[in-house]
Design a protein around this motif. Sequence first.
Motif, PDB file in Angstrom:
ATOM      1  N   THR A 155       0.811  -1.225   0.000  1.00 11.77           N
ATOM      2  CA  THR A 155       0.000   0.000   0.000  1.00 11.77           C
ATOM      3  C   THR A 155       0.841   1.270   0.000  1.00 11.77           C
ATOM      4  OG1 THR A 155      -0.088   0.215   2.410  1.00 11.77           O
ATOM      5  CG2 THR A 155      -1.742  -1.225   1.380  1.00 11.77           C
ATOM      6  N   THR A 156       2.173   1.125  -0.089  1.00 12.11           N
ATOM      7  CA  THR A 156       3.051   2.294   0.026  1.00 12.11           C
ATOM      8  C   THR A 156       2.701   3.381  -0.977  1.00 12.11           C
ATOM      9  OG1 THR A 156       4.818   0.766   0.706  1.00 12.11           O
ATOM     10  CG2 THR A 156       5.467   3.010   0.133  1.00 12.11           C
ATOM     11  N   PHE A 157       2.256   2.972  -2.168  1.00 10.82           N
ATOM     12  CA  PHE A 157       1.953   3.934  -3.229  1.00 10.82           C
ATOM     13  C   PHE A 157       0.603   4.626  -3.045  1.00 10.82           C
ATOM     14  CE2 PHE A 157       5.583   2.126  -4.979  1.00 10.82           C
ATOM     15  CZ  PHE A 157       5.876   2.562  -6.258  1.00 10.82           C
ATOM     16  N   ARG A 158      -0.202   4.210  -2.033  1.00 10.25           N
ATOM     17  CA  ARG A 158      -1.508   4.838  -1.865  1.00 10.25           C
ATOM     18  C   ARG A 158      -1.915   4.985  -0.403  1.00 10.25           C
ATOM     19  NH1 ARG A 158      -6.703   5.327  -0.048  1.00 10.25           N
ATOM     20  NH2 ARG A 158      -6.845   3.068   0.041  1.00 10.25           N
ATOM     21  N   ASP A 159      -2.400   3.926   0.209  1.00  9.40           N
ATOM     22  CA  ASP A 159      -3.010   4.081   1.526  1.00  9.40           C
ATOM     23  C   ASP A 159      -1.996   4.448   2.601  1.00  9.40           C
ATOM     24  OD1 ASP A 159      -4.972   4.206   3.399  1.00  9.40           O
ATOM     25  OD2 ASP A 159      -5.437   2.077   3.434  1.00  9.40           O
ATOM     26  N   TRP A 194      -3.918   3.853  -6.447  1.00 15.63           N
ATOM     27  CA  TRP A 194      -4.887   4.763  -7.068  1.00 15.63           C
ATOM     28  C   TRP A 194      -6.219   4.658  -6.356  1.00 15.63           C
ATOM     29  CZ3 TRP A 194      -8.490   5.365 -11.515  1.00 15.63           C
ATOM     30  CH2 TRP A 194      -8.276   6.549 -12.235  1.00 15.63           C
ATOM     31  N   GLY A 195      -7.121   5.571  -6.688  1.00 22.49           N
ATOM     32  CA  GLY A 195      -8.448   5.553  -6.088  1.00 22.49           C
ATOM     33  C   GLY A 195      -8.436   6.165  -4.700  1.00 22.49           C
ATOM     34  N   GLY A 196      -9.545   5.996  -3.999  1.00 26.59           N
ATOM     35  CA  GLY A 196      -9.653   6.618  -2.690  1.00 26.59           C
ATOM     36  C   GLY A 196      -9.430   8.114  -2.790  1.00 26.59           C
ATOM     37  N   ALA A 197      -8.690   8.661  -1.838  1.00 24.11           N
ATOM     38  CA  ALA A 197      -8.473  10.111  -1.810  1.00 24.11           C
ATOM     39  C   ALA A 197      -7.464  10.589  -2.841  1.00 24.11           C
ATOM     40  CB  ALA A 197      -8.022  10.538  -0.413  1.00 24.11           C
TER      41      ALA A 197
END
Length: 768
Positions: A155-159, A194-197
């Motif tokens: 998840t390092t790239f997003r969450d 991607w996605g989320g915030a």
Amino acid sequence: MLSPPQGSEHGRLHGDTAGDIRTNIPFLQNVLSNDQFLYGTVDTQFIDENQDLFNLKPVQNRAQRLLHYLGHVMVNGPTTPIPVKAKPSSIDPVIPSVPMGKNYNPPCAHLRYTTPTTPAHRRPPVGFRDVLLREGPEGFARAVRRHDGLLLMDTTFRDAHQSLLATRVRTHDLKNIAPFVSHNFSNLFSVENWGGATFDVAMRFLCECPWRRLQELRALLPNVPFQMLLRGANAVGYTNYPDNAVHKFCEVARENGMDIFRVFDSLNYLPNMLLGMEAAGAAGGVVEAAVSYTGDVSDPMRQKYSLQYYLDLAEELVKAGTHILAIKDMAGLLKPESSRLLIGSLRQRLPDMPLHVHTHDTAGAGVAAMLACAEAGADIVDVAVDSMAGMTSQPSMGAIVACTKGTKLNTGIALEKVFDYSEYWEVTRGLYAPFDCTATMKSGNADVYENEIPGGQYTNLHFQAHSMGLGNKFKEVKKSYTEANKLLGDLIKVTPSSKIVGDLAQFMVQNSLSRAEVEERADELSFPLSVVEFLQGHIGIPHGGFPEPFRSKVLKSLPRVEGRPGASLPPMDFQALEKQLRESHGDDISTEDVMSAAMYPKVFQEFREFTSTFGPVDCLNTRLFLDGPKIAEEFEVELERGKILHIKALALGDLNKAGQREVFFELNGQLRSVLVKDTVAMKEMHFHPKALKDVRGQVGAPMPGKVVELRVEEGQRVERGQPLCVLSAMKMETVVNCPLSGTVTKIYVSPDSSLEGDDLILEISENE
């Protein structure tokens, strides 16, 4: 010298091309950025076989616009709001090396965009994306279930950066490390990027296109599946969209390289989830339906969200055709015992279904919980690289890799590569010091078991609290979050329902209201718009229904939505929207731009206005983007491959009568200057009166924010409770209602006015 053939169609279209230097320049730029030309494999058919060389973009003064941006930051500070007073680190991360060698050209015929080659890197190892492209979503799911050992999603790239750094990490820093991940973590189940915030924040605060992020990362990381977070019927927004908008969004995301769609609903409202699943599946993506988890299935005293509730919901999602089933523990509430109970029960009931577990490490028990999930039968768990793990982020990748090594759960990931990966992010994280949750949060907090604040919201909530002047009251905000959740009926809390609870919590602290006072005065308070719309039914129906009599007291005569909110919305007219965008912004409008405007109309409008003023700023490194250069600092900016600007910041001029400063640079050895409006000085020159609390009829701002909309005019008669205006602060909108019946005598604000708390909005003379 290469130039278009004189007898060619292109020669006719562009006149005497060989003799027109202005036309030759963009042609030669295309030649110089062509991989075939750069690597010496051209022959006499080069021009005929590369017709895209003649896509001649008009020469733009990007350098001057870039200087304008740098000057603006030097004078006024960062363009993105900074929550705490901390400077970005001056140390640039060292990018770990990747072996040189053969290009990698993955099979991407189904994608709309062209995947650039990556000449500097050898072909990366085969990964799970190759399995997906070869066998499709069903075969991919079977391969995951058959796989020996534990699979990891990174998840390092997003969450991870959403949870720790308020989602502020730029594509620039993700691209730097993507090739290393491609070559050293090919056995990851997926990378969530991607996605989320991230979709909203990319345009709103980072001034970059979220679609371009997806395209560029796909080119650099071709062998590992990409995963995104899809908010069911909310897509990547905070509201419901027409069904065709959700379908079109998934279709365009798939064409741009997205593979796995984790579909959830903030209330676990099944009709909303089914729409998102259908849209992702129809687009050809892997559908990963996610059950959002709250409460504690191992606690017999917490029975609203019982084990049976989760098992029944999971079976409905499997019947609906999900390829993978996820448990989304967005606040990190899963404890080892509840993990064993929930995952063990799901594995027993659904023996062939791949199970994927997501959690946060806010209390510090994340690694133990994920190991318990794996032992109980989970196929995949979510982790973040060590320097971006822990606290409100995901459990540590290195810890999970080390703990499973030599066991049946072995991940197959080399621990020494995790160390290199972590070192890059440790230094990169320093660039985002102004957004780092560690500025105020020094450790994990077990109070999450009480307040249930999602990890992805925690940092943003703290950020919001600072922007509203509540930074020193964040402990009160967390306590009010618990009370706000009870007021709303004990919700599943994840975007956008978590935002609703957070908005109400901050409203309570801002106005010094207890839960009892809110319940008692619900019919007279000006609640945040998100709270009102939730109670109307705009995001769906919560498990157990809406809280009464609170709902009726807040809504009074306002309309209520019955059933799935988006079902009654008319289809979105994409052709009309594209025509409107072309009229506003010119013909340079892509399908992706249309989707951005469909999801976030106002944010996209502001993003395009920014780029028309400053041009693309993603070529700047992160320190320059956030903080600007220091006086006398020399640096280089690569606008595109082969086009490098040599810049030196020279001086800041004095404030002139128009409230501007001249900023001086040296650009490629020549003196340049730009005039920049000093917004801080302009604010100091402008005094806004405050509303006096003991004067009836004076209406003040209940919070700091920007005026989004005025709903009344001077001279208009108004009734008590009537909406007067809408304020917005950090995605939180509040409707200011009329405190008494009378006539509007004077308005002190206009749309886009920036207000502090208690600034006077308007005056009302009371009816005689």
